[in-house]
Design an enzyme around this catalytic site. Sequence first.
Site, mmCIF file in Angstrom:
data_model
loop_
_atom_site.group_PDB
_atom_site.id
_atom_site.type_symbol
_atom_site.label_atom_id
_atom_site.label_comp_id
_atom_site.label_asym_id
_atom_site.label_seq_id
_atom_site.Cartn_x
_atom_site.Cartn_y
_atom_site.Cartn_z
ATOM 1 N N SER A 34 -9.043 3.702 2.109
ATOM 2 C CA SER A 34 -7.982 4.268 1.286
ATOM 3 C C SER A 34 -7.108 3.224 0.594
ATOM 4 O O SER A 34 -6.259 3.570 -0.234
ATOM 5 C CB SER A 34 -7.083 5.166 2.146
ATOM 6 O OG SER A 34 -6.482 4.416 3.198
ATOM 7 N N LYS A 72 0.830 -1.202 0.000
ATOM 8 C CA LYS A 72 0.000 0.000 0.000
ATOM 9 C C LYS A 72 0.865 1.254 0.000
ATOM 10 O O LYS A 72 1.603 1.517 0.938
ATOM 11 C CB LYS A 72 -0.913 0.015 1.219
ATOM 12 C CG LYS A 72 -1.832 1.244 1.266
ATOM 13 C CD LYS A 72 -2.727 1.242 2.485
ATOM 14 C CE LYS A 72 -3.605 2.488 2.517
ATOM 15 N NZ LYS A 72 -4.502 2.516 3.700
ATOM 16 N N SER A 127 -10.307 1.252 6.102
ATOM 17 C CA SER A 127 -9.594 1.403 4.840
ATOM 18 C C SER A 127 -9.163 0.099 4.195
ATOM 19 O O SER A 127 -8.739 0.098 3.043
ATOM 20 C CB SER A 127 -8.354 2.285 5.032
ATOM 21 O OG SER A 127 -8.741 3.625 5.261
#
Length: 365
Positions: free
Chosen positions: A114, A59, A138
Site C-alpha cells: 500500500s 505515507k 506494503s
Amino acid sequence: MRAVDVVARVLARIERADPVLCAFLEVWGEEALRRADEVDTRVVAGDRPPLAGVPVAVKGRHGLRAAEPLLAAGAVAVGATSVPGPGTPWQTWGLGAHGRTVNPWRADRTPGGSSAGAAVAVAAGLVPLATGGDGAGSVRIPAAWCGVVGLKVTGGRFPSADRTGLAAPGVLTRTAADAAAWWRTVSGRPTAARACPPLPVPAVWSPDLGFAGPDAEPVALARAAAGRLADAGLVRLVRPSSSPELLDPAPAWLTLRTPGADPAGAHRVRAENDRRLDALFARADLLLTPTAPTAPHGHDGPGEVYSTALTWAFNVSGHPALSLPAGFGADGCPAGLQLVAPHGREDLLLAVAAEAERRGVATSG
C-alpha cells in the site's frame, strides 16, 4: 546549498511530475518552505542536524507521527504520499490527488502498495526518502516493483497502532546509504552498533518458501541477483539438505486481521514457522527469496497469486526484511530480491545492501 533552495527544487519537480504519476495525496509547499527556513536558521546558528534540509515524503495523511524523528533531525516533510482509497479495490494500487498512482517504469502497471506513492516518489527522483508501513509487504512489494530499496523493521521494535502486531514501520529509498540514515535516526543507534559478520555471510536461497507459486521470471531475476551477491563475495549460499519450507501464513495472517476470529490456529502456524526459521537462522545469517511472486500487474487488478505470497510470512514472524533491486523483466519493470535476517538484525541487512551498492552488484533505477 540552503535547505530552502533544496526544498523549492523538490516542490517544483513534484509540481511538474505528479499530475502524471499521482504519487501525492497532499503537497505541503508553504509549510515545507517555512520548515526549511527554520533548518537554515539552525545551521547558521551553528547547529548541525544530521538530516538538515533533506526532503522526505510521509505515507498517507496521518504519516507525520512516524516521521517525527526525521523532522527532529532536520528533515523537511514535503507531502503525504498516495495509499489505496476509494476507487482502488486492490491494496497494490494507490490513489493520489490527481488520480490513480502509476508505476514510473510503465504507466499501465501498478507500483505496488500500500506504500504506492512512497515508492513512486522515490523511484521518480522526487524525494530521496519516503516513510512506509508494512503489514503484509506494503513496503517491500512497491520497492521491488519500482526498483528501489525497501526496509521493514523487526515486528514490535517500535510502537504501532496496529492491534494485530503484524504491521511494522519501514522506509523506501534510492540507496542503502539513505535507508541506513533513516535507521540511525529512528533507532537512535549507529548501523555499526553490532559488528557485521565477516563476509561472505552464510545465506539460504528459497524460490518459494515451500508453499508459494511464484512466476518463473521474478524467481530467475532474484536468483541471478543472489548469484551476483555470492560472486562478489558478499554471501555464501548454503545448500541445505532440503529447500526451506514454511507453512503458508495466509490463513494465519487473515485470521489475525479478522476481529473476533479464533486465533488458536494462527498461533499454531506462527509457532511452527518460528521453529523452522529458528532452525534456518541457526545455520545461516540470511534468507534470500524473490520479493514478489509476479511482475507488476495492470490496473485491472492482480491475477490469482497474492502479491504478498513471499512477504507476509515475515510480518507474522516479525523478522526484519529488505527488498533490494534485482534487475528488470521482459516487460521493462523492476523486480526485487528479499533479504530476511534474524530478529533485531536490521544492521546486517543494511550492511549487505550497502556493500552490494558499493561493489556495483545491486541493480537499481
